[in-house]
Design a protein around this motif. Sequence first.
Motif, PDB file in Angstrom:
ATOM      1  N   ASP A 422      -6.913   8.595   8.241  1.00 50.58           N
ATOM      2  CA  ASP A 422      -5.738   7.837   8.668  1.00 50.58           C
ATOM      3  C   ASP A 422      -5.927   6.330   8.536  1.00 50.58           C
ATOM      4  N   ALA A 425      -3.876   4.979   5.813  1.00 56.20           N
ATOM      5  CA  ALA A 425      -2.414   5.059   5.914  1.00 56.20           C
ATOM      6  C   ALA A 425      -1.862   3.748   6.461  1.00 56.20           C
ATOM      7  N   VAL A 534      -1.400  13.221   1.402  1.00 58.29           N
ATOM      8  CA  VAL A 534      -2.145  12.158   0.736  1.00 58.29           C
ATOM      9  C   VAL A 534      -1.703  12.126  -0.721  1.00 58.29           C
ATOM     10  N   SER A 554       4.218   4.394   4.112  1.00 54.37           N
ATOM     11  CA  SER A 554       2.975   5.045   4.512  1.00 54.37           C
ATOM     12  C   SER A 554       2.681   4.771   5.987  1.00 54.37           C
ATOM     13  N   PRO A 556       0.179   6.677   9.486  1.00 55.36           N
ATOM     14  CA  PRO A 556      -0.771   7.734   9.850  1.00 55.36           C
ATOM     15  C   PRO A 556      -0.072   9.018  10.269  1.00 55.36           C
ATOM     16  N   THR A 560      -0.105   9.049   3.250  1.00 62.92           N
ATOM     17  CA  THR A 560      -1.161   8.127   2.859  1.00 62.92           C
ATOM     18  C   THR A 560      -1.100   7.956   1.351  1.00 62.92           C
TER      19      THR A 560
END
Length: 930
Positions: A422, A425, A534, A554, A556, A560
């Motif tokens: 994360d 992100a 991702v 983006s 968390p 990401t």
Amino acid sequence: MTHHAALRERLTAVVTVLGTLAVTLALLAGMPYVLWHAAHIPWPDSVHSWRDLGERLAQPLSDPLVIDLLAVVGWVCWGAFAFTVVREICWYAAHLPRLLHDRRAHHDHVAALSLKGSLAALCVGTLVVALLSLWRPETASAQQPSHADEPRQLISATAPLTPTTTYHSATAAKTRAAVPGLDVRAEAVRHIEYTVVEGDTLWDIANAHLGDGLKWPRIYALNKDRVQHDGDRLNDPDSLRAGWRLTLPLSPHHAALRATIPTPEHPKPDAAPEASSAPTASPTQQTLNRSPAPDQQAKDRHRLPTSRQADNIADRSAQVAPGPAAIGIGEASLIGITTAAGLLAARRYWYVHQRRRREPQAAVPALSPLVEKAAQAAQAATQPRQQPGPEVLIVRRTPPQPPRTADSVTIGVSGNTEVPVDVLATAGGCTWNGPGAEGAARALLTGILTAAERQRPNPPHTKVVVPQDLADRLLPGLPPQFTALTQSPDTADAVHLAEQHLVAHARIQHDRDTPAPGPAAADCADETDPGSLVLMVSPGAAHIGQVQAVAARSRPGVLTVLTLGAPLTGAEHWHIAADGTATGSGPRFQHPGRLELFHLTPDAGREMTEVLLGAHGQRPHLRVFPDQQSSSREGQSQSASTEEPEPEPAPTEPTPTEPLPAALGPAPTSHPRQVRPVRLHVLGPITLYARGHEDPIGTNLRPEVHEFLALLAAHPTGLLTSDIADKLHLEPGTEQNALKNLRRAVRRALRTATGITAQEFIVRQGELHKLHPELVETDLADFARILKKAFSTNEDSSCDVVAAAREALGHYRGPFAQGADHLWADAIREHLTTLATDAALRLAHQAEHAEAGPQQRDAVLTLLERLSALHPDHERLTQYAIRLYQAAGRHDAARHTYTRLERHLAELGLEPDPATKSLVTPRAHSRQMS
């Protein structure tokens, strides 16, 4: 290092350089000079064709011809030597950074070469090593000058109290954060550092710092593998060099000094108030050689604790010592303990599929050593922590930290703590570049796929979208759709999938914020969370804008965006070094702490891919060429979506011509006749029996003793101490004491049960340990011996083969070391399971094709049922059992056998093979039609 020692070392290097250079030049230039003056070019002027050469060789042997032939041989030898010199120059130039740190690489390289190639390597290598020793800068030392008439102190100016094993627990970190300026000192100090001075010997050092010169082997054992600043190692106890740094064991006096170091839990009572506000010394400052003041020395001696208090301090420090969070699995490869836990889960599924698709009598392939090493670390991390104490028989190695939750994905380690994905992100995305970018991306992709293995049979929480060309560079051989991985044809399609993921998240969030009444609310509750995605791309100029647009969203837990080598406007830029060290200017790097990303080499990634595919019963996919991609993509997607492989054909064993013996009955369940005083059962739960006792003995033995006995039973010819320590994960330096405790525990239990006191049950021959062959017998040895006799080529009678196979299966009461989770036993367990099931399948094949009566068929079904209960996921046993039940007209029993297999595979997220389904589906369909 003193001036005289440095001068002597440089003079030695100069002499070596001059001597080696003279020898090398003599061989390279002197040899052709001699050949030229002796015979010139040995090619006759009258030879202009192959025919002339043949006539020349057909002439009678003369002295000029012999000289010419010898000259030809000399020129060929010189050419081969010159080529070898050029090759060795290239090798030493490529490995120059390694030679700067470890000069033993030269000796290892020369030892690995053949005799004809070692001469050039010896010349070139000696010259390079001598030049490195000549040009090596003089090492600075903060050592105080000593005089011969001054007495040597216990902690001298060259032996600083340096914490070489320092751990900071989470509690200490919180305490330091809560109390500003509080200096949290080392919680575990087990060694000190000593700088060798001119004239030192290991005996003198041990006598001065350990209190006994006879303890010098302890110092030698701790430092013999340590690479010193000049690249050499302590190979000979008598070859100490001034300036070398040695690690000394912690003596009682040093333990007393360590006990006086203040900690947050036990502050020093007479410490000055201003001492807590002093800044913490850097590691370089801590390793400077300092001598404590005389009054401080007296104060420390006055506060010496007892040995019991020092042991308690050491035990408490060992309990809070955390293990590593990163695991090195080979050269230039590093993964996290969380990824290793995913590989451990994939390894278990890999074994299941190997059993399902393996042909009878075919060996189970071995797993990659990298996967085995990662699995060992992951299993050690999940075991209960061993509490040190005087009753502990063996001391295990410090296990790694426990892995994170099953849905976690980590990218690296910082401060011995795994860093989650994360952190990437951030709004605008993250860009990786540098020589280690692809290796780190490969490790991240592997971490996402291994996290999916830990969540089976549930869907993965974190998924990844990668363009196909980038996926082929990182992990080639994966299908377009594989668990948590989706390969898109190009970058535009990958961005489109990321946008769809954002839309799905927005819809779920909207439905949660505005609940609908009635059935609509139930539908909203049934919708699953899309999880995290991702997006890993390496976009070109045409797709930079699309990637920037989606990277702005983006955050968390949702999305990401990671780009490789293509910087985005507003994104964080990370530079990844070849060793995985990440540097940048984002918020992550504003905090102290070195961030090292996990990284994998292409070879390690290929081995990870094979294990991950094998965990789903698949094999690596061949790459499709562009002109064939459109025509074969549909078939490839169809094969990738099918989790199970195609059914294997039936065994092609020869049909026996003789019927089964009429006396074939159920497998024996009683214990076989015991010949030797002790019988060890390892097929099934580990159990000991003494002759004359019906009940098992040694039931109160510790688990590590049972593991030690099972290990020796699996290796009847014996195991070396180093091999036992490696398999039992013993702490280095404690092998001898640990094995002594294990032998003593076995001796005490078996002598009490048998009354034999004149012999040892575990024979020790030097470093070799094995069970005494005259005192201990094992069911494993009987099982292997009888099976080998049953299926040997010397057997002529089919009846004897069947009887011997049934007798062997009578010893197989369960998997090897059943109920014990020893990773070293998995390969042995799979091999023995293969032998047992293959023997049962052979009996079933004979019963199916021979003119066997109901009694014989029922006896074989009894064996199949017993093995199916032990290995419920073995489909071939189920297939034979279903066919034999149907041949006997027992369709309900056949259906029950199939249902049991289906239920067990469903727990693993699998389904029976189509070949197994076809055995019961037609029967059910015909009953419905009737």
